[in-house]
Scaffold this motif. Structure first.
Motif, short mmCIF file in Angstrom:
data_model
loop_
_atom_site.label_atom_id
_atom_site.label_comp_id
_atom_site.label_asym_id
_atom_site.label_seq_id
_atom_site.Cartn_x
_atom_site.Cartn_y
_atom_site.Cartn_z
N THR A 348 -4.15 14.31 0.41
CA THR A 348 -3.35 13.06 0.89
C THR A 348 -3.88 12.92 2.49
O THR A 348 -4.21 13.87 3.07
N TYR A 349 -3.89 11.61 2.74
CA TYR A 349 -3.81 11.02 4.15
C TYR A 349 -2.81 10.10 4.40
O TYR A 349 -1.91 9.83 3.48
N CYS A 351 -0.55 7.13 5.98
CA CYS A 351 -0.83 5.71 6.18
C CYS A 351 0.13 5.31 6.69
O CYS A 351 1.43 4.89 6.13
N HIS A 372 2.28 8.82 2.56
CA HIS A 372 1.13 9.78 2.19
C HIS A 372 0.50 9.35 0.75
O HIS A 372 1.35 9.08 -0.12
N VAL A 373 -0.62 9.41 0.99
CA VAL A 373 -1.52 8.58 -0.32
C VAL A 373 -2.61 9.63 -0.74
O VAL A 373 -3.41 10.19 0.24
N ASN A 374 -2.63 9.70 -2.09
CA ASN A 374 -3.94 10.78 -2.65
C ASN A 374 -4.78 9.39 -3.35
O ASN A 374 -4.69 8.40 -2.84
N SER A 378 -4.45 5.60 -3.47
CA SER A 378 -5.38 4.73 -2.57
C SER A 378 -6.00 3.71 -3.29
O SER A 378 -6.25 2.59 -2.49
N CYS A 383 -4.89 1.27 -0.25
CA CYS A 383 -4.72 1.65 1.12
C CYS A 383 -6.03 1.71 2.00
O CYS A 383 -6.99 2.78 1.48
N PHE A 386 -6.31 5.45 3.99
CA PHE A 386 -6.80 6.30 3.46
C PHE A 386 -8.39 6.60 3.44
O PHE A 386 -9.02 7.37 3.78
N TYR A 387 -9.05 5.31 3.34
CA TYR A 387 -10.64 5.36 3.44
C TYR A 387 -11.12 5.05 4.82
O TYR A 387 -12.18 5.88 5.16
N GLU A 389 -9.78 7.31 7.12
CA GLU A 389 -9.98 8.75 7.34
C GLU A 389 -10.96 9.57 6.49
O GLU A 389 -11.64 10.37 7.01
#
Length: 647
Positions: A348-349, A351, A372-374, A378, A383, A386-387, A389
């Motif tokens: 995850t990142y 956001c 927190h996004v997986n 995403s 999101c 996320f992209y 990162e």
């Protein structure tokens, strides 16, 4: 040395034999010559007597019938229709001006067309027929024929002219023909003689131009006898030409018509592909135009109306138009990250709604962030952070490599005009083209399909088909040539890990079928037809820090040309993919509001082959969809293919 009597006798015999052979040959030759003279002087006496009386023989080319074009179900898209015309051969006319003056008493001549004809006459060979009046009535032809003795060099003829019975539905695909011009001839090394016939029609744009050699055919010729007044006395011989090749396209006209009608109020483009073999089932660009306007030369008023329309009806947006793909590009970045081992299903990142890179803040579309996004979430909620990162870890080179594997940044081989290559940037590209070094911010912009990345609707459809199948699906427009089915090569594997593809596909499924998905309101209800999709919105303007501080303008507060482009891609059914669809609505503001509803409707139409039942749509939409279907049914052409034009 004295010869013996025996040698002398042998020598005499040889001389006698040779003399007999030579004499026999001379008698035979004289016999043949005499027989030929008798044939010409006795048997053909009448014919040569006529020719001697100031008659002469002309060789005239017979234009070939142009090949016809059909849709995948055999419906005519382009064909030839008989047209009456009046032509003049300059060298056969005693006085061109006087002859035309006499003709004008019998037939109404258009001044502009007559001026063009006279200009053609001056620059053409004197023995070539020049069209003075085209598409005249049978009554006009009759009057000219009756008065032929007073009209030297004038001949009424029946010819063929191109016609497009489906009007604007295929204008951007098939294109149109028009009279051959000096510019056309200048582009050819050794022009076919038939092209020198004034007003002979050749393909100008689209499939008509790209397949010109196949569609044109080969000219025939006829020997005609004309008298001193230029009147044709009789036809001496005829050698028929070879008709052009007939083409059958992969496009389904009813689906094409539906796509055109569904997007009629937008400046938009849609592509529908069969993911199993690459067949293009529909490739529509709106607004369109009636190609029949160009066949005989479009008027100034009609052309001005087309060129001054801000929606650009003459542009084929499906293959010529390239757009920032926006969030539809996120599947590319996701697969690049998965294949590089940078990310997996669990990583995850975070956001918070933005990301600061090199002192510049890059925003997510959701100001409060996604937390927190997986990778699945995403895609489902699109999101941006996320992209951002992920792209910085993967790098632009691997992103571009994946994009090209999926068909973006590649000029696909289709017989259509100006097929664009799009753009998938690299560090070397920026240095070579712009003379600038690549910046980390460029990678961040590319992560969400902005910055330098450009893709056409065709490329987005190919990308979606390849994600759906994991194979190197190539688009195909020609189904058969003269009824011979064109071979379809089996698509090779893309070499992408199937588990990675499944993860991305499931993220796309969540977009359309999860309540938090960005396209949930435009879902397909029956499980067996559900689609996996992705919304996209691409900016066409920069949003300054000052504008963000005082509040970003909503798209509906901006002039049309400054609004965001709306995009959507999908494949369906999710469990057994058959079709892939891409939609771009120019300045449509949002992918979920402008592009996704159109894509869902076209997807259902392609799956059902006709209007789908209302229960294929969410219940809340039943009333609107029923009204929409009734309206679109009124715009369909009848079974004979002669529908109304929407241009």
């Amino acid at each position: 040395m004295k010869r013996s009597p025996k040698d002398t006798a042998e020598s005499v015999r040889r001389i006698t034999r040779r003399g007999l052979i030579l004499g026999g040959g001379m008698v035979g030759f004289m016999g043949l010559l005499g027989a030929r003279m008798r044939y010409m002087q006795v048997d053909q006496a009448d014919e040569f007597r006529l020719l001697a009386e100031e008659n002469r023989v002309n060789i005239r080319l017979i234009p070939p019938a142009r090949g016809e074009i059909f849709d995948r179900n055999g419906r005519i898209i382009a064909h030839n229709e008989q047209a009456y015309r009046i032509v003049m051969v300059r060298e056969d006319a005693d006085d061109v001006d006087e002859t035309i003056r006499r003709l004008s008493r019998l037939v109404q001549l258009d001044p502009d067309e007559l001026e063009k004809a006279l200009a053609e006459m001056k620059r053409s060979a004197p023995f070539l027929p020049i069209t003075l009046a085209d598409r005249v009535s049978w009554e006009d032809i009759s009057r000219v024929a009756i008065n032929a003795p007073a009209l030297p060099g004038i001949t009424p003829e029946v010819g063929l002219s191109r016609n497009y019975p489906l009007h604007d539905d295929f204008a951007h695909v098939v294109g149109y023909v028009g009279p051959v011009s000096d510019y056309d001839l200048s582009k050819m090394e050794d022009p076919d003689q038939v092209l020198r016939i004034p007003r002979f029609q050749i393909g100008k744009v689209g499939l008509e131009a790209k397949m010109e050699d196949e569609l044109r055919g080969k000219a025939g010729a006829r020997r005609v006898e004309v008298n001193a007044a230029g009147r044709v006395m009789r036809e001496l011989s005829r050698q028929e030409g070879v008709e052009g090749t007939n083409l059958q396209l992969t496009i389904d006209h009813m689906l094409q018509n539906y796509a055109q009608a569904r997007m009629a109020d937008e400046s938009a483009a849609a592509v529908v592909m069969d993911v199993r073999n690459g067949d293009i089932l529909a490739i529509a660009s709106t607004p369109s135009f009636d190609p029949n306007l160009f066949v005989r030369g479009i008027s100034v008023g009609d052309y001005k109306a087309l060129t001054e329309n801000k929606y650009r009806p003459l542009a084929n947006k499906t293959v010529q138009g390239t757009y920032p793909p926006g969030s539809t590009f996120k599947m590319v970045v996701a697969l690049a990250g998965l294949e590089a081992g940078v990310v997996n299903a669990d990583k995850t990142y975070y956001c918070p709604g933005h990301l600061t890179v090199s002192g510049r803040r890059f925003h997510c579309w959701k100001g409060g962030g996604h937390g927190h996004v997986n990778i699945e979430k995403s895609l489902q909620q699109s999101c941006d952070v996320f992209y951002y990162e992920l792209a910085m870890e993967v790098g632009i080179e691997r992103i571009t490599e994946m994009a090209q594997r999926l068909g973006i940044g590649i000029r696909h081989d289709l017989p259509m005009s100006a097929v664009a290559q799009g753009l998938t940037p690299t560090k070397a590209w920026k240095q070579e083209v712009r003379g600038e070094s690549w910046l980390i911010g460029d990678t961040v912009n590319s992560a969400i399909g902005q910055g330098f990345v450009l893709a056409s609707p065709l490329q987005l459809a190919v990308m979606t088909a390849r994600i759906a199948t994991g194979r190197d699906v190539k688009p195909r427009l020609i189904k058969s040539i003269d009824t011979v089915e064109q071979e379809i090569a089996e698509a090779a594997s893309l070499g992408i890990n199937e588990n990675h593809l499944r993860l991305v596909r499931h993220g796309m499924y969540q977009v359309s079928n999860s309540q938090r998905g960005t396209a949930y309101s435009n879902r397909i209800e029956p499980k067996e037809f559900r689609m996996a999709g992705k919304t996209g919105t691409s900016q066409v303007r920069n949003i300054t820090a000052a504008e963000r501080a005082r509040g970003v303008f909503r798209n509906d507060q901006l002039p049309w040309e400054r609004r965001d482009h709306a995009l959507f891609v999908d494949f369906a059914p999710y469990d057994n993919p058959r079709i892939a669809v891409s939609i771009v609505v120019e300045h449509g503001s949002g992918g979920s509001t402008a592009a996704a509803p159109i894509a869902r409707d076209i997807t259902l139409q392609a799956l059902f082959g006709d209007d789908p039942p209302l229960d294929a749509y969410p219940r809340k939409d039943h009333g609107r969809i029923q009204t929409q279907q009734e309206k679109l049914r009124e715009m369909r052409p009848p079974e004979d293919g002669r529908g109304r034009s929407r241009a």
